[in-house]
Design an enzyme around this catalytic site. Sequence first.
Site, PDB file in Angstrom:
ATOM      1  N   LYS A  44     -90.697   1.148  28.778  1.00  0.00           N
ATOM      2  CA  LYS A  44     -89.964  -0.187  28.703  1.00  0.00           C
ATOM      3  C   LYS A  44     -89.127   0.445  27.603  1.00  0.00           C
ATOM      4  CE  LYS A  44     -91.621  -3.931  28.217  1.00  0.00           C
ATOM      5  NZ  LYS A  44     -91.927  -5.316  28.444  1.00  0.00           N
ATOM      6  N   CYS A 102     -92.791 -11.486  23.018  1.00  0.00           N
ATOM      7  CA  CYS A 102     -91.645 -12.162  24.002  1.00  0.00           C
ATOM      8  C   CYS A 102     -90.585 -12.885  22.701  1.00  0.00           C
ATOM      9  CB  CYS A 102     -91.424 -12.678  25.266  1.00  0.00           C
ATOM     10  SG  CYS A 102     -92.796 -11.646  26.262  1.00  0.00           S
ATOM     11  N   ARG A 134     -83.508  -0.804  29.541  1.00  0.00           N
ATOM     12  CA  ARG A 134     -84.036  -2.774  29.766  1.00  0.00           C
ATOM     13  C   ARG A 134     -82.303  -3.612  29.631  1.00  0.00           C
ATOM     14  NH1 ARG A 134     -88.792  -5.299  30.261  1.00  0.00           N
ATOM     15  NH2 ARG A 134     -90.513  -4.097  31.640  1.00  0.00           N
ATOM     16  N   CYS A 154     -99.102 -14.920  23.644  1.00  0.00           N
ATOM     17  CA  CYS A 154     -99.874 -13.874  23.740  1.00  0.00           C
ATOM     18  C   CYS A 154     -99.104 -12.911  22.992  1.00  0.00           C
ATOM     19  CB  CYS A 154     -99.755 -13.120  25.113  1.00  0.00           C
ATOM     20  SG  CYS A 154     -98.966 -11.871  25.090  1.00  0.00           S
ATOM     21  N   CYS A 183     -91.754 -18.582  23.853  1.00  0.00           N
ATOM     22  CA  CYS A 183     -91.773 -17.394  25.100  1.00  0.00           C
ATOM     23  C   CYS A 183     -91.350 -18.434  26.361  1.00  0.00           C
ATOM     24  CB  CYS A 183     -92.559 -16.352  25.255  1.00  0.00           C
ATOM     25  SG  CYS A 183     -93.994 -17.019  25.334  1.00  0.00           S
ATOM     26  N   LYS A 211     -85.586  -0.346  25.245  1.00  0.00           N
ATOM     27  CA  LYS A 211     -84.349  -1.785  24.907  1.00  0.00           C
ATOM     28  C   LYS A 211     -83.671  -1.703  23.883  1.00  0.00           C
ATOM     29  CE  LYS A 211     -88.148  -5.514  26.364  1.00  0.00           C
ATOM     30  NZ  LYS A 211     -88.744  -6.187  25.260  1.00  0.00           N
ATOM     31  N   CYS A 249     -96.466 -16.584  33.467  1.00  0.00           N
ATOM     32  CA  CYS A 249     -96.377 -15.536  32.827  1.00  0.00           C
ATOM     33  C   CYS A 249     -97.742 -15.418  32.795  1.00  0.00           C
ATOM     34  CB  CYS A 249     -96.215 -16.047  31.131  1.00  0.00           C
ATOM     35  SG  CYS A 249     -96.856 -13.681  30.730  1.00  0.00           S
ATOM     36  N   ARG A 272     -85.339 -11.243  37.646  1.00  0.00           N
ATOM     37  CA  ARG A 272     -84.835 -11.608  36.297  1.00  0.00           C
ATOM     38  C   ARG A 272     -83.957 -11.163  36.256  1.00  0.00           C
ATOM     39  NH1 ARG A 272     -87.715  -8.341  31.703  1.00  0.00           N
ATOM     40  NH2 ARG A 272     -89.137 -10.441  31.490  1.00  0.00           N
TER      41      ARG A 272
HETATM   42 FE1  SRM Z   1     -90.964  -9.998  27.936  1.00  0.00          FE
HETATM   43  C1  SRM Z   1     -93.873  -9.107  29.667  1.00  0.00           C
HETATM   44  C2  SRM Z   1     -91.091 -12.693  29.494  1.00  0.00           C
HETATM   45  C3  SRM Z   1     -88.449 -10.233  26.131  1.00  0.00           C
HETATM   46  C4  SRM Z   1     -92.528  -8.131  24.912  1.00  0.00           C
HETATM   47  N1  SRM Z   1     -92.225 -10.664  28.912  1.00  0.00           N
HETATM   48  C5  SRM Z   1     -93.219  -9.772  30.081  1.00  0.00           C
HETATM   49  C6  SRM Z   1     -93.568 -10.745  30.828  1.00  0.00           C
HETATM   50  C7  SRM Z   1     -92.662  -9.702  32.249  1.00  0.00           C
HETATM   51  C8  SRM Z   1     -95.288 -10.856  31.201  1.00  0.00           C
HETATM   52  C9  SRM Z   1     -95.827  -9.980  32.687  1.00  0.00           C
HETATM   53  O1  SRM Z   1     -95.942  -8.090  31.908  1.00  0.00           O
HETATM   54  O2  SRM Z   1     -95.921  -9.947  33.408  1.00  0.00           O
HETATM   55  C10 SRM Z   1     -93.512 -12.159  30.222  1.00  0.00           C
HETATM   56  C11 SRM Z   1     -92.589 -12.471  31.902  1.00  0.00           C
HETATM   57  C12 SRM Z   1     -93.299 -14.400  32.098  1.00  0.00           C
HETATM   58  C13 SRM Z   1     -92.487 -15.497  33.031  1.00  0.00           C
HETATM   59  O3  SRM Z   1     -92.690 -16.106  33.412  1.00  0.00           O
HETATM   60  O4  SRM Z   1     -91.208 -15.165  32.807  1.00  0.00           O
HETATM   61  C14 SRM Z   1     -92.089 -11.970  29.578  1.00  0.00           C
HETATM   62  N2  SRM Z   1     -90.025 -11.403  27.871  1.00  0.00           N
HETATM   63  C15 SRM Z   1     -90.171 -12.798  28.524  1.00  0.00           C
HETATM   64  C16 SRM Z   1     -88.864 -13.615  28.097  1.00  0.00           C
HETATM   65  C17 SRM Z   1     -88.954 -14.090  29.505  1.00  0.00           C
HETATM   66  C18 SRM Z   1     -89.766 -14.506  27.437  1.00  0.00           C
HETATM   67  C19 SRM Z   1     -88.633 -15.128  27.226  1.00  0.00           C
HETATM   68  O5  SRM Z   1     -89.351 -17.039  27.097  1.00  0.00           O
HETATM   69  O6  SRM Z   1     -87.322 -15.751  26.811  1.00  0.00           O
HETATM   70  C20 SRM Z   1     -87.976 -12.210  27.784  1.00  0.00           C
HETATM   71  C21 SRM Z   1     -86.833 -11.783  28.693  1.00  0.00           C
HETATM   72  C22 SRM Z   1     -85.746 -10.858  28.595  1.00  0.00           C
HETATM   73  C23 SRM Z   1     -84.802 -10.221  29.516  1.00  0.00           C
HETATM   74  O7  SRM Z   1     -83.875 -10.817  29.512  1.00  0.00           O
HETATM   75  O8  SRM Z   1     -85.007  -9.065  29.580  1.00  0.00           O
HETATM   76  C24 SRM Z   1     -89.351 -11.219  27.504  1.00  0.00           C
HETATM   77  N3  SRM Z   1     -90.687  -9.503  25.724  1.00  0.00           N
HETATM   78  C25 SRM Z   1     -89.045  -9.818  25.374  1.00  0.00           C
HETATM   79  C26 SRM Z   1     -89.558  -9.014  23.778  1.00  0.00           C
HETATM   80  C27 SRM Z   1     -88.295  -9.295  23.330  1.00  0.00           C
HETATM   81  C28 SRM Z   1     -86.502  -8.832  23.343  1.00  0.00           C
HETATM   82  O9  SRM Z   1     -86.931  -7.251  24.155  1.00  0.00           O
HETATM   83  O10 SRM Z   1     -86.139  -9.329  22.392  1.00  0.00           O
HETATM   84  C29 SRM Z   1     -90.066  -8.552  24.077  1.00  0.00           C
HETATM   85  C30 SRM Z   1     -90.062  -7.732  22.312  1.00  0.00           C
HETATM   86  C31 SRM Z   1     -89.691  -6.375  21.601  1.00  0.00           C
HETATM   87  C32 SRM Z   1     -90.713  -5.614  22.624  1.00  0.00           C
HETATM   88  O11 SRM Z   1     -90.379  -5.173  23.696  1.00  0.00           O
HETATM   89  O12 SRM Z   1     -91.022  -5.174  21.726  1.00  0.00           O
HETATM   90  C33 SRM Z   1     -91.110  -8.798  24.936  1.00  0.00           C
HETATM   91  N4  SRM Z   1     -92.916  -8.680  26.946  1.00  0.00           N
HETATM   92  C34 SRM Z   1     -93.066  -7.754  26.279  1.00  0.00           C
HETATM   93  C35 SRM Z   1     -94.316  -7.081  26.035  1.00  0.00           C
HETATM   94  C36 SRM Z   1     -94.943  -6.016  25.149  1.00  0.00           C
HETATM   95  C37 SRM Z   1     -94.181  -4.663  24.722  1.00  0.00           C
HETATM   96  C38 SRM Z   1     -94.879  -3.702  24.064  1.00  0.00           C
HETATM   97  O13 SRM Z   1     -94.702  -3.312  23.550  1.00  0.00           O
HETATM   98  O14 SRM Z   1     -96.716  -3.932  24.308  1.00  0.00           O
HETATM   99  C39 SRM Z   1     -95.524  -7.635  27.452  1.00  0.00           C
HETATM  100  C40 SRM Z   1     -95.785  -6.649  28.165  1.00  0.00           C
HETATM  101  C41 SRM Z   1     -95.868  -5.004  28.497  1.00  0.00           C
HETATM  102  O15 SRM Z   1     -94.878  -4.637  28.814  1.00  0.00           O
HETATM  103  O16 SRM Z   1     -96.546  -4.649  28.851  1.00  0.00           O
HETATM  104  C42 SRM Z   1     -93.860  -7.917  28.340  1.00  0.00           C
HETATM  105 FE1  SF4 Z   2     -95.871 -13.507  28.067  1.00  0.00          FE
HETATM  106 FE2  SF4 Z   2     -97.406 -12.712  25.983  1.00  0.00          FE
HETATM  107 FE3  SF4 Z   2     -94.437 -12.881  26.921  1.00  0.00          FE
HETATM  108 FE4  SF4 Z   2     -94.837 -15.033  25.898  1.00  0.00          FE
HETATM  109  S1  SF4 Z   2     -95.113 -13.342  24.726  1.00  0.00           S
HETATM  110  S2  SF4 Z   2     -93.978 -14.029  28.022  1.00  0.00           S
HETATM  111  S3  SF4 Z   2     -97.656 -15.156  26.995  1.00  0.00           S
HETATM  112  S4  SF4 Z   2     -96.326 -12.194  27.757  1.00  0.00           S
END
Ligand code: SRM
Ligand code: SF4
Length: 561
Positions: free
Chosen positions: A217, A487, A154, A483, A438, A219, A444, A85
Site C-alpha cells: 500500500k 490504524c 490509497r 493491534c 481503530c 499513502k 477486524c 471502503r
Molecule cells: Fe488500517 C489493515 C482499518 C487506517 C495501518 N486497517 C487494516 C484492516 C483492513 C485489517 C485487514 O488488513 O484486514 C482494518 C479493517 C478493520 C475494519 O474492520 O474496518 C483496518 N485502517 C483501518 C481504519 C478503518 C481504522 C479506523 O478505525 O479508522 C482506517 C481506514 C483508513 C482509510 O480510510 O483508508 C485505517 N491503517 C490506517 C492507518 C492510518 C493512516 O493511514 O493514516 C494506518 C497507519 C499508517 C500506515 O499505513 O503505516 C494503517 N492497516 C494498517 C496496517 C499496517 C500496515 C503496515 O505498514 O504494516 C494494516 C495491516 C496490513 O496492511 O497488513 C492495516
Molecule cells: Fe485492525 Fe489492528 Fe488496524 Fe485496529 S490497528 S483496525 S486492530 S489492523
Amino acid sequence: MDIVDRSTDLSQPLDKLGPDERLKHDSNHLRGNIALDLLDRISAGVGAESNKLMKFHGIYQQDDRDIRDERRRQKLEPAYTFMARVRLPGGVCTPAQWLKLDALARAHGCNTLRLTTRQTFQFHWIVKEDLRATIQGLHDVLLDTVAACGDDSRGVMASADPEDSALHAEVASLAKAVSDHVIPKTRAYHEIWYGADKIASSDAEEPFYGRTYLPRKFKIGFVIPPSNDIDVYTQDLGFIVVAGADGLEGFNVVIGGGMGRSDQDAGTYPRLADVVGFIDKQRLVACADAVMSVQRDYGNRVDRSRARFKYTIDAKGLAFIRTAIEQRMGSAFEPARPFAFTSNGDRYGWRQTDRGLFNCTLFIQNGRIRDEPDRTLMRGLRAVAAVHTGRFRLTPNQNVIIADVTREDRPRIEALLAKHGLAEGHAGSALRLNSMACVALPTCPLAMAEAERYLPDLVTKVEAILAQHGLVDEPITLRMTGCPNGCARPYVAEIGLTGRAPGKYNLWLGGGFHGERLNRLAAENVGESRVLEILAGKLGRYARERRTGERFGDFVTRSGE
Ligand code: SRM
Ligand code: SF4
C-alpha cells in the site's frame, strides 16, 4: 516522465518473489475469479485469492469475531460479511452523497456508517449478495471504492480544518485530481461491479502499475499548516502546503512515513517521514509519479513485511532515493520553505470561513455513526443532509464538519443538531475530544484486543484522574488500536495503546502534540489497572511539575519518564 509497463520489467523472476506478486501478476489486472466467486451460493465468503484481489476494489472479507468460536464449535463456516471502503479524496462529500451513503448503510450495512482515520466511510456487515447493489448505489452518486485498499495508492487525504476555506477548496480539488491520477486504470472494477462490457484495446491496461502494481500500500496526503490534522509525517508521501499572498505556491515534500509494526518482528517499526525539499505547484503530479515509481521499482517484492516505502528508503538510503526521485521528476527539489504546525486535532463547534459561510465540526466518538437513545447521530445527520446546501468534510480524526452553511441556514441546522443530541458531544473532556480508536473487534481480522468498543470507557476512567489534577481542559492526544498495525496512528500520540491480547495493551508515551515525534514504549502487555496506575503517576507529576504551556508528551520526553 517516462512511464513503462512493469509487467515485463521486474528486476527478478516472479518465482523468486513473494506469493502475492504471482497472484497480482496472474490476476488479469485484478479480475481473477471474483465474478465467479460472487455467484457461488454455497459459501457466504469468497476464495482466498478473490479475497486478496477484492481489496484492490476497496472490499474486505471479514467474519464476526464475536461468534467465531461458537460457529467453529458448531462446525459452521465463519459468519462472513464484507467491509467496503469508499474512495473519498480529501474527505469531501455532498449532501446528496451523504443521503445515499446513509440509505445504503440502512439497506445493506446494519444501520451504521464508520468514519475512518483517512477521512472516508466504511460500510461493515454487507452480505455477499448485496455487494453489487452497494457498489452500484455508490456509483449513482459518483462515488466508488476503487483502490481504497490494495497494493496501490490509497485514499488521498487533505486537511479538513477550515482555517482558510479558499485555500482548502483548492487543496481538496488537488487531492481529488491526484487520487484520480494515481488509481489503477484497469476496467476490472467496471466489469465486475457495474456489469460493464469488456473493451478490446491494444493499449497497456495499467500504464503505470503494470501487472504487479506496487509492492505494498502507498499513502498520500496534503496538509495545510498550522494544522497537522492528517499527521503528514505518517504518510508515504506528504505535501505540506506553502501559500503566499496570492494563494497556493507549492509544497514541501515529505517521504517515508508509516506506522505499522509487529510485536514479533523487531525489523518492523513506525517511521516519521523526512522532508526532502520544495516543489512549485506545477510539479505536483510529476512529483507523485516520480516518488511512486521509485517505490514501484525499488520496493521489496520478496518480503511483504519490508515492502512499505519507509523500508525502501532505509534500505537504499535517503540520498539515493531522493536523487532517483529528482531524476524521474526531471528537476531537483528546492530547499524546503519554513513551516510550523501547532496541533493534529480538530477544532469543534461553529466557525466562520473567509467566504462568510459557517462550518460546524461535530465530535463523532471513534467515527461510529449509529443511533443511540440519547444521540440519534444517523437520523440527525440524515436530517441535516436533507436541508444542507453546502458540503460535508470528514476529518482525519474521525469527525465530521458540516461545511459551507449560509447565515440563513444556520438556525435550522442548529435546531436539528439540538433535536438529535449532536452538539452535546463537544461537552467531553479535552482528552476525549482528542482521542480516537481503530475499529478492531468484532470485524477486524487482525485485532488482538478491543479498541473502538472499549476506548470510551477507558477515557471515562482517565477523566477521573484528570479531574483530580485539574487537567480536564488540557488537550492530550490518546489513541488506541487493537493491534500494533497502527490504524489510529497511535505512535504519534501523547498516549498510545496498542493491543497485545484480550484486555492487554502496550502503553506508549511521549508523542508530539502535533504529530512531530514518535512516542516510546512505557509498559508492555499490561491490563487496565496497570495502565491507569501508570497514567495517574505521570499525569500527577505533569500537573505539579510542568512548565508553562508545556504539553504532556513534551513533559514526558523532557523528564525522561
Ligand atoms: Fe488500517 C489493515 C482499518 C487506517 C495501518 N486497517 C487494516 C484492516 C483492513 C485489517 C485487514 O488488513 O484486514 C482494518 C479493517 C478493520 C475494519 O474492520 O474496518 C483496518 N485502517 C483501518 C481504519 C478503518 C481504522 C479506523 O478505525 O479508522 C482506517 C481506514 C483508513 C482509510 O480510510 O483508508 C485505517 N491503517 C490506517 C492507518 C492510518 C493512516 O493511514 O493514516 C494506518 C497507519 C499508517 C500506515 O499505513 O503505516 C494503517 N492497516 C494498517 C496496517 C499496517 C500496515 C503496515 O505498514 O504494516 C494494516 C495491516 C496490513 O496492511 O497488513 C492495516
Ligand atoms: Fe485492525 Fe489492528 Fe488496524 Fe485496529 S490497528 S483496525 S486492530 S489492523
